[in-house]
Write an enzyme that holds these catalytic residues in place. Structure first.
Site, PDB file in Angstrom:
ATOM      1  N   HIS A 164      76.436  62.011  41.392  1.00 44.57           N
ATOM      2  CA  HIS A 164      76.569  62.973  40.295  1.00 44.57           C
ATOM      3  C   HIS A 164      78.037  63.202  39.913  1.00 44.57           C
ATOM      4  O   HIS A 164      78.403  63.155  38.732  1.00 44.57           O
ATOM      5  CB  HIS A 164      75.906  64.292  40.704  1.00 44.57           C
ATOM      6  CG  HIS A 164      75.807  65.317  39.609  1.00 44.57           C
ATOM      7  ND1 HIS A 164      76.828  66.199  39.333  1.00 44.57           N
ATOM      8  CD2 HIS A 164      74.805  65.606  38.749  1.00 44.57           C
ATOM      9  CE1 HIS A 164      76.455  66.991  38.337  1.00 44.57           C
ATOM     10  NE2 HIS A 164      75.233  66.655  37.960  1.00 44.57           N
ATOM     11  N   SER A 318      74.488  68.919  32.705  1.00 43.85           N
ATOM     12  CA  SER A 318      75.641  68.410  33.478  1.00 43.85           C
ATOM     13  C   SER A 318      76.455  67.445  32.635  1.00 43.85           C
ATOM     14  O   SER A 318      77.689  67.495  32.597  1.00 43.85           O
ATOM     15  CB  SER A 318      75.152  67.627  34.708  1.00 43.85           C
ATOM     16  OG  SER A 318      74.919  68.457  35.803  1.00 43.85           O
TER      17      SER A 318
END
Length: 378
Positions: A164, A318
């Site tokens: 991520h 995100s």
């Protein structure tokens, strides 16, 4: 205040120093009491196993510690506040597929970042990315990285074991035009702050330590692509502290598709709250949205860097947040003296109206060229 009474209370903790278990944050309301406690802690810690699990959160005059069996002694209630050390989660949807796409991703083009590169590339701007770390061997990021910090293992590099953080960092500042991809601000420097483990799990106290590191190391902007449902006074204090220190936090709104509600810390006024849009400039169905969103940015099918030098397509707020952080880096590369309040105002004012958006007060979509024009008028 009797500092030894708190130390005694903490010694009742059933958790060892190495268990994450149930943890809490204990905030001292008086700076003098905090100093007295730290002195007492240093004296007692070497001979008490349960005190080894206590972590200092100096930025907010607090500690994070395993929860003792009994509640805070009554005599201490007026001197300190206890809150649960809440888990925090990433704001990316399930992993998309690995891809071989190279060049400039659609989102970077969509916000018109390339048109600004003749004037600013984010050079000299320090970007803190509080996340899972970064792939230090990735060819697209090799020239864009500072050392950063690993909050889980202080002596280790903040190496990404989840993916991520590498994806977020690629969108912000990847710089490998010939063989790889280019991010929004290719000459900005990313400082990875590893607060999340390989599962993408962190606690509020980890985030506070990350914010403290970013302030102390003079980051200009901090990317926080994660969130939680519960309000934390401790986290708000840390965010306020960053804002007053001139460090702007960009935070994602969450991926539950909620209308009228967004996650913390994006919900705090002192952050830039980001929602996600599609390639058609429509609000993505998964994004949380409310009047508290400051800006929308590309968040669907976003290709960026991944572990082991690869690239992956992912969706989520995100991903939208990393586009905004990159845009802030471009803005600060051009006008280094801007305050967090000025940056937030420029980004909101210069937003492009969204398609099919009937609500007049609704936030618009990020556009770098409009943002730079608005900054030129200052």
């Amino acid at each position: 205040m009797d500092a030894s009474e708190i130390v005694e209370w903490l010694q009742d903790s059933p958790c060892s120093a190495h268990e994450r278990g149930q943890r809490g944050i204990l905030r001292f309301l008086n700076p003098g009491d905090y100093e007295k406690f730290l002195h007492e802690l240093r004296t007692n810690r070497p001979r008490c196993e349960s005190l080894k699990g206590v972590r200092q959160l100096g930025i907010i005059q607090a500690i994070s510690c395993p929860s003792p069996d009994r509640g805070l002694p009554f005599s201490l209630n007026s001197k300190m506040q206890w809150e649960e050390d809440t888990p925090v989660r990433m704001h990316a949807l399930s992993k998309g597929s690995l891809v071989t796409d190279k060049g400039i991703p659609w989102g970077v083009k969509h916000i018109q970042a390339p048109q600004a590169w003749s004037r600013t590339t984010g050079h000299g701007v320090k970007v803190g990315v509080i996340d899972t770390g970064v792939d230090f061997g990735h060819p697209d990021l090799r020239h864009s990285l500072g050392r950063g910090i690993n909050l889980l293992h202080r002596l280790a590099l903040p190496q990404d074991d989840n993916g991520h953080g590498t994806h977020i960092s690629g969108t912000i500042a990847a710089a490998n035009e010939l063989q790889g991809m280019i991010g929004v601000a290719p000459r900005a420097t990313i400082y990875p702050v590893k607060a999340f483990d390989y599962n993408g799990t962190a606690y509020v106290s980890d985030i506070i330590l990350g914010i403290e590191w970013c302030i102390r190391n003079q980051m200009n902007v901090v990317n926080m692509s994660f969130g939680m449902k519960t309000r934390s006074k401790s986290l708000l204090n840390a965010v306020n502290n960053a804002y007053r220190s001139g460090v702007l936090i960009v935070a994602s709104s969450g991926n539950d598709g909620s209308i009228g509600d967004i996650d913390y810390p994006a919900r705090y006024n002192q952050t830039i709250a980001v929602g996600a849009t599609t390639q058609q400039s429509r609000i993505a169905t998964f994004t949380n949205r409310s009047g508290l969103i400051d800006i929308y940015a590309p968040g669907e099918h976003v290709v960026s860097a991944w572990l082991r030098g690869k690239h992956r397509e992912m969706s989520g707020t995100s991903m939208a947040t990393s586009h905004v952080t990159g845009a802030v880096a471009l803005l600060l590369g051009l006008k280094p003296g801007l305050t967090p309040a000025q940056i937030k105002s420029i980004i909101k004012k210069s937003a492009k109206p969204l398609r099919n958006s009937k609500a007049p007060r609704m936030a618009g979509e990020l556009n770098v060229m409009r943002m730079i024009k608005a900054a030129d008028l200052l």
